[in-house]
Design a protein around this motif. Structure first.
Motif, PDB file in Angstrom:
ATOM      1  N   ARG A 287       0.840  -1.206   0.000  1.00 22.73           N
ATOM      2  CA  ARG A 287       0.000   0.000   0.000  1.00 22.73           C
ATOM      3  C   ARG A 287       0.875   1.256   0.000  1.00 22.73           C
ATOM      4  O   ARG A 287       0.580   2.212  -0.719  1.00 22.73           O
ATOM      5  CB  ARG A 287      -0.942  -0.018   1.216  1.00 22.73           C
TER       6      ARG A 287
ATOM      7  N   GLU B  50       2.180   1.687  -3.464  1.00 25.58           N
ATOM      8  CA  GLU B  50       1.124   2.212  -4.350  1.00 25.58           C
ATOM      9  C   GLU B  50       0.956   3.725  -4.161  1.00 25.58           C
ATOM     10  O   GLU B  50       0.830   4.465  -5.134  1.00 25.58           O
ATOM     11  CB  GLU B  50      -0.205   1.513  -4.067  1.00 25.58           C
ATOM     12  N   ILE B  51       0.947   4.163  -2.916  1.00 24.95           N
ATOM     13  CA  ILE B  51       0.787   5.599  -2.627  1.00 24.95           C
ATOM     14  C   ILE B  51       1.951   6.384  -3.222  1.00 24.95           C
ATOM     15  O   ILE B  51       1.754   7.429  -3.858  1.00 24.95           O
ATOM     16  CB  ILE B  51       0.663   5.843  -1.105  1.00 24.95           C
TER      17      ILE B  51
ATOM     18  N   GLN C 127       3.794   5.566  -5.756  1.00 28.00           N
ATOM     19  CA  GLN C 127       3.701   5.563  -7.215  1.00 28.00           C
ATOM     20  C   GLN C 127       2.633   6.544  -7.706  1.00 28.00           C
ATOM     21  O   GLN C 127       2.753   7.103  -8.780  1.00 28.00           O
ATOM     22  CB  GLN C 127       3.399   4.149  -7.729  1.00 28.00           C
ATOM     23  N   GLU C 128       1.611   6.760  -6.902  1.00 27.61           N
ATOM     24  CA  GLU C 128       0.589   7.744  -7.249  1.00 27.61           C
ATOM     25  C   GLU C 128       1.095   9.156  -7.009  1.00 27.61           C
ATOM     26  O   GLU C 128       0.797  10.073  -7.774  1.00 27.61           O
ATOM     27  CB  GLU C 128      -0.680   7.515  -6.403  1.00 27.61           C
ATOM     28  N   ASN C 129       1.866   9.342  -5.915  1.00 26.66           N
ATOM     29  CA  ASN C 129       2.367  10.665  -5.553  1.00 26.66           C
ATOM     30  C   ASN C 129       3.658  10.501  -4.764  1.00 26.66           C
ATOM     31  O   ASN C 129       3.630  10.314  -3.547  1.00 26.66           O
ATOM     32  CB  ASN C 129       1.324  11.427  -4.720  1.00 26.66           C
TER      33      ASN C 129
ATOM     34  N   LYS D 259       3.275   1.490 -16.132  1.00 23.27           N
ATOM     35  CA  LYS D 259       2.272   0.834 -15.304  1.00 23.27           C
ATOM     36  C   LYS D 259       2.823   0.678 -13.886  1.00 23.27           C
ATOM     37  O   LYS D 259       3.999   0.451 -13.682  1.00 23.27           O
ATOM     38  CB  LYS D 259       1.899  -0.535 -15.873  1.00 23.27           C
ATOM     39  N   ARG D 260       1.976   0.816 -12.931  1.00 24.40           N
ATOM     40  CA  ARG D 260       2.391   0.716 -11.536  1.00 24.40           C
ATOM     41  C   ARG D 260       2.713  -0.735 -11.183  1.00 24.40           C
ATOM     42  O   ARG D 260       2.075  -1.660 -11.641  1.00 24.40           O
ATOM     43  CB  ARG D 260       1.274   1.228 -10.636  1.00 24.40           C
TER      44      ARG D 260
ATOM     45  N   ARG E 209       2.423  -3.746  -8.935  1.00 19.75           N
ATOM     46  CA  ARG E 209       1.354  -4.179  -8.026  1.00 19.75           C
ATOM     47  C   ARG E 209       1.670  -5.548  -7.462  1.00 19.75           C
ATOM     48  O   ARG E 209       2.399  -6.328  -8.046  1.00 19.75           O
ATOM     49  CB  ARG E 209       0.018  -4.232  -8.778  1.00 19.75           C
TER      50      ARG E 209
END
Length: 157
Positions: free
Chosen positions: A14, A17-18, A20-22, A152-153, A155
């Motif tokens: 998680r 993921e965060i 990679q988003e910001n 692509k992130r 995952r």
């Protein structure tokens, strides 16, 4: 040489993921999202950096905003008999870093030596890159990029 490995739990995934988003999210913001304190988040990120999972933080450039609307993927193959083809120590990626408009390159296996991504404002500029590549001893096949999903992130599997 064997790469470092790391086992990630659901919270680590998680956090990844965060980021990679910001990538500019603060430890506090991430901690609030995953239920950890800022120091605990900092330690988990430090561990991911230390083993080489996270290798850097950088901006993602939108080349269209810079007036470079034409994007191309160029496959490079050595011309038979060229100096580059006959020189085993020659790296096909070496001359690419000095060509304006080349934004990325990959050394690959198969029928080609490498792929180059170019972002340019005009077809004339793209032709200029192709001429330079030809001068280095490459045959080229050019593909225009019509749409791009972006990277692509990563995952959890």
């Amino acid at each position: 040489m064997r790469e470092n490995t790391i086992l990630l739990d659901d919270t680590d995934w998680r956090i990844l993921e965060i980021l990679q988003e910001n990538a500019r999210a603060t430890f506090t913001e991430i901690g609030l999202s995953v239920g950890l304190t800022s120091p605990a988040v900092r330690e988990r990120i430090r561990r991911m950096e230390e083993v080489g999972l996270i290798t850097g933080y950088r901006p993602v450039i939108s080349y269209g905003v810079l007036g470079r609307q034409i994007r191309a993927l160029i496959a490079l193959k050595f011309k038979s008999g060229s100096r580059a083809a006959q020189s085993p120590e020659f790296s096909p990626l070496e001359p690419l870093s000095d060509i304006p408009g080349v934004v990325r390159a990959w050394l690959v296996t198969g029928d080609t030596e490498c792929f180059v991504e170019a972002a340019v404002p005009t077809m004339k500029a793209l032709d200029g890159i192709l001429v330079k590549l030809h001068d280095f001893g490459f045959l080229t096949v050019t593909y225009m990029i019509l749409d791009d999903t972006g990277e692509k992130r990563c995952r959890q599997l």
